[in-house]
Each structure stands twice: as structure tokens, then as C-alpha cells.
Design a protein around this motif. Structure first.
Motif, PDB file in Angstrom:
ATOM      1  N   UNK A  45      12.814  -0.089  -5.518  1.00  0.00           N
ATOM      2  CA  UNK A  45      13.724  -0.568  -4.469  1.00  0.00           C
ATOM      3  C   UNK A  45      14.876   0.411  -4.252  1.00  0.00           C
ATOM      4  N   UNK A  46      15.406   0.968  -5.325  1.00  0.00           N
ATOM      5  CA  UNK A  46      16.516   1.910  -5.199  1.00  0.00           C
ATOM      6  C   UNK A  46      16.080   3.222  -4.540  1.00  0.00           C
ATOM      7  N   UNK A  47      14.896   3.726  -4.906  1.00  0.00           N
ATOM      8  CA  UNK A  47      14.394   4.936  -4.253  1.00  0.00           C
ATOM      9  C   UNK A  47      14.164   4.658  -2.772  1.00  0.00           C
ATOM     10  N   UNK A  90      13.342   8.323 -16.964  1.00  0.00           N
ATOM     11  CA  UNK A  90      13.843   7.246 -17.805  1.00  0.00           C
ATOM     12  C   UNK A  90      14.503   6.209 -16.902  1.00  0.00           C
ATOM     13  N   UNK A  91      13.957   5.008 -16.912  1.00  0.00           N
ATOM     14  CA  UNK A  91      14.560   3.872 -16.215  1.00  0.00           C
ATOM     15  C   UNK A  91      13.976   2.618 -16.841  1.00  0.00           C
ATOM     16  N   UNK A  92      14.651   1.488 -16.617  1.00  0.00           N
ATOM     17  CA  UNK A  92      14.251   0.255 -17.286  1.00  0.00           C
ATOM     18  C   UNK A  92      13.175  -0.535 -16.559  1.00  0.00           C
ATOM     19  N   UNK A  93      13.196  -0.511 -15.230  1.00  0.00           N
ATOM     20  CA  UNK A  93      12.339  -1.418 -14.476  1.00  0.00           C
ATOM     21  C   UNK A  93      11.765  -0.692 -13.253  1.00  0.00           C
ATOM     22  N   UNK A 143       0.831  -1.209   0.000  1.00  0.00           N
ATOM     23  CA  UNK A 143       0.000   0.000   0.000  1.00  0.00           C
ATOM     24  C   UNK A 143       0.864   1.256   0.000  1.00  0.00           C
ATOM     25  N   UNK A 144       1.938   1.246   0.772  1.00  0.00           N
ATOM     26  CA  UNK A 144       2.857   2.385   0.796  1.00  0.00           C
ATOM     27  C   UNK A 144       3.572   2.496  -0.544  1.00  0.00           C
ATOM     28  N   UNK A 145       4.012   1.369  -1.087  1.00  0.00           N
ATOM     29  CA  UNK A 145       4.736   1.378  -2.359  1.00  0.00           C
ATOM     30  C   UNK A 145       3.874   1.881  -3.512  1.00  0.00           C
ATOM     31  N   UNK A 146       2.561   1.666  -3.448  1.00  0.00           N
ATOM     32  CA  UNK A 146       1.671   2.101  -4.528  1.00  0.00           C
ATOM     33  C   UNK A 146       1.810   3.597  -4.786  1.00  0.00           C
ATOM     34  N   UNK A 147       1.981   4.373  -3.719  1.00  0.00           N
ATOM     35  CA  UNK A 147       2.095   5.824  -3.875  1.00  0.00           C
ATOM     36  C   UNK A 147       3.304   6.144  -4.752  1.00  0.00           C
ATOM     37  N   UNK A 148       4.441   5.529  -4.456  1.00  0.00           N
ATOM     38  CA  UNK A 148       5.661   5.775  -5.227  1.00  0.00           C
ATOM     39  C   UNK A 148       5.553   5.201  -6.636  1.00  0.00           C
ATOM     40  N   UNK A 149       4.974   4.034  -6.779  1.00  0.00           N
ATOM     41  CA  UNK A 149       4.820   3.427  -8.111  1.00  0.00           C
ATOM     42  C   UNK A 149       3.981   4.339  -9.013  1.00  0.00           C
ATOM     43  N   UNK A 150       2.932   4.926  -8.472  1.00  0.00           N
ATOM     44  CA  UNK A 150       2.103   5.843  -9.268  1.00  0.00           C
ATOM     45  C   UNK A 150       2.929   7.036  -9.765  1.00  0.00           C
ATOM     46  N   UNK A 151       3.798   7.556  -8.904  1.00  0.00           N
ATOM     47  CA  UNK A 151       4.649   8.683  -9.305  1.00  0.00           C
ATOM     48  C   UNK A 151       5.620   8.242 -10.394  1.00  0.00           C
ATOM     49  N   UNK A 152       6.250   7.102 -10.193  1.00  0.00           N
ATOM     50  CA  UNK A 152       7.214   6.602 -11.185  1.00  0.00           C
ATOM     51  C   UNK A 152       6.529   6.316 -12.526  1.00  0.00           C
ATOM     52  N   UNK A 153       5.367   5.688 -12.481  1.00  0.00           N
ATOM     53  CA  UNK A 153       4.624   5.407 -13.716  1.00  0.00           C
ATOM     54  C   UNK A 153       4.256   6.697 -14.444  1.00  0.00           C
ATOM     55  N   UNK A 154       3.812   7.706 -13.685  1.00  0.00           N
ATOM     56  CA  UNK A 154       3.445   8.992 -14.301  1.00  0.00           C
ATOM     57  C   UNK A 154       4.673   9.650 -14.926  1.00  0.00           C
ATOM     58  N   UNK A 155       5.813   9.536 -14.276  1.00  0.00           N
ATOM     59  CA  UNK A 155       7.041  10.104 -14.822  1.00  0.00           C
ATOM     60  C   UNK A 155       7.480   9.418 -16.096  1.00  0.00           C
ATOM     61  N   UNK A 156       7.338   8.099 -16.148  1.00  0.00           N
ATOM     62  CA  UNK A 156       7.655   7.367 -17.382  1.00  0.00           C
ATOM     63  C   UNK A 156       6.698   7.774 -18.502  1.00  0.00           C
ATOM     64  N   UNK A 157       5.408   7.808 -18.174  1.00  0.00           N
ATOM     65  CA  UNK A 157       4.400   8.125 -19.186  1.00  0.00           C
ATOM     66  C   UNK A 157       4.584   9.530 -19.754  1.00  0.00           C
ATOM     67  N   UNK A 158       5.008  10.462 -18.910  1.00  0.00           N
ATOM     68  CA  UNK A 158       5.178  11.848 -19.373  1.00  0.00           C
ATOM     69  C   UNK A 158       6.512  12.065 -20.073  1.00  0.00           C
ATOM     70  N   UNK A 159       7.411  11.108 -19.946  1.00  0.00           N
ATOM     71  CA  UNK A 159       8.740  11.253 -20.522  1.00  0.00           C
ATOM     72  C   UNK A 159       9.714  11.997 -19.613  1.00  0.00           C
TER      73      UNK A 159
END
Length: 186
Positions: free
Chosen positions: A160-162, A151-154, A132-148
Motif C-alpha cells: 500500500x505504501x509503495x 526489510x519490512x514487517x508486513x 493481478x497488478x499487485x501480484x507483480x509488486x508482491x513478487x518483487x517484495x517477497x523476493x527482496x525479503x527472501x534475499x535479505x
């Protein structure tokens, strides 16, 4: 007849749970998980042992209940902090600062010694709270990838690194935020 605190049954239950969590945290600081009994928790919380069993079936249920409570508090405050973020980059900076600044307020990290004493069922329930806590960060990372912007592979590896970067190290939150944003920026 047990004493009812609060104006409603829901308020009573919330108050008792809060007392139990505070008692458990204090006992953990004094003795550690293995040395605590439900009787100890009830006595410290100022509730009867039978009343405690109305809320928690065993000591593991107290741990899982505390994790759920703290997860809810953390996710609510993180989402509130992120409301004004105009971009994924700003959201990531806000997330990192928020996470570092809130670490002293929460008791997520019970430590490997206690986690090693929990049953597989309790560990799975604890993992659900981490997700549940990780979902918040995953949403941010996904939005950053989608907006360009990012840039990261996985996503899982980046998550995990963040998370490794935001662990307690007495570093300035802004310094950590700068580092994390530079790591994922396009």
C-alpha cells in the motif's frame, strides 16, 4: 448482416472491443459514467447496439472489460520490463519507473465517483484486476525479503505504501524509485 472486420472471428471481436473501449473512454472524458448509455457507446464505436450486446451485457461489463484489457496490457509490459532485473532492488526500481511512466497510457483510475455507481459484483470484478497488478509488486517484495535485500514487517502495508508513492504527482520516476528502495532496503 453485421459487417465483419478482421481476418478471423477472433480478430473481429478484438477490433470491436477496441472500438468500444475507445468510445467509452472518450465518452467518459466528455460526460462521465452516469450520463453514458450503451446506445451512446455503440454509436461512438460505429457498431450496432445489437452487436454491442454480443460483447457486453451492460455498461458495467464495458467497464470491467476495459479494466481486464488494461490490466493485461499493464502486467504484460511490467513483466517484460522486469525480465532483465538482476536483483529485487533493481526489479523494484524498474517497477516504480515503469508504473510512473505508464500512468498516462492507461485508464485504471476511473475515480471514486464512477466506482460509487458500480454494483458490488462489478466492484469485486474490478478488485480482481487490481490484485493481478499487485501480484507483480508482491513478487518483487517477497523476493527482496527472501534475499535479505529488503526489510519490512508486513507485505500488505508495504504494498500500500509503495502504491501510494507511485500515484500521479508529476515527480521524476527516478526520485520516486530512490525513495521507495531506501524505504525497504536492509
Amino acid at each position: 448482416m453485421p459487417k465483419i472486420v478482421g481476418d478471423t472471428l477472433a480478430a473481429h471481436r478484438a477490433q470491436v472491443r477496441s472500438q468500444v473501449f475507445e468510445a467509452f473512454i472518450a465518452l467518459m472524458e466528455e460526460r462521465g459514467y452516469a450520463a453514458i448509455t450503451l446506445s451512446d457507446i455503440a454509436a461512438r464505436a460505429g457498431v450496432g447496439r445489437t452487436a454491442l450486446y454480443n460483447h457486453f451485457r451492460d455498461k458495467e461489463a464495458v467497464v470491467v472489460g476495459l479494466a481486464l484489457h488494461e490490466t493485461t496490457v499493464y502486467v504484460t509490459s511490467a513483466r517484460a520490463a522486469l525480465l532483465g532485473a538482476a536483483s529485487p532492488t533493481e526489479a523494484l526500481r524498474t517497477y516504480v519507473r515503469h508504473h510512473i511512466e505508464r500512468q498516462g497510457d492507461l485508464h485504471f483510475g476511473f475515480g471514486p465517483e464512477m466506482l460509487g455507481l458500480l454494483s458490488p459484483t462489478a466492484l469485486a470484478q474490478m478488485r480482481d484486476h487490481v490484485v493481478e497488478v499487485e501480484k507483480v509488486l508482491v513478487e518483487i517484495l517477497d523476493a527482496g525479503l527472501a534475499s535479505g535485500e529488503f526489510v519490512f514487517d508486513d507485505v500488505r502495508s508495504t504494498l500500500a505504501l509503495v502504491n501510494a508513492c507511485v500515484q500521479p504527482r508529476r515527480l521524476d520516476p527516478e526520485t520516486v524509485a530512490d525513495f521507495v528502495v531506501r524505504a525497504v532496503r536492509a
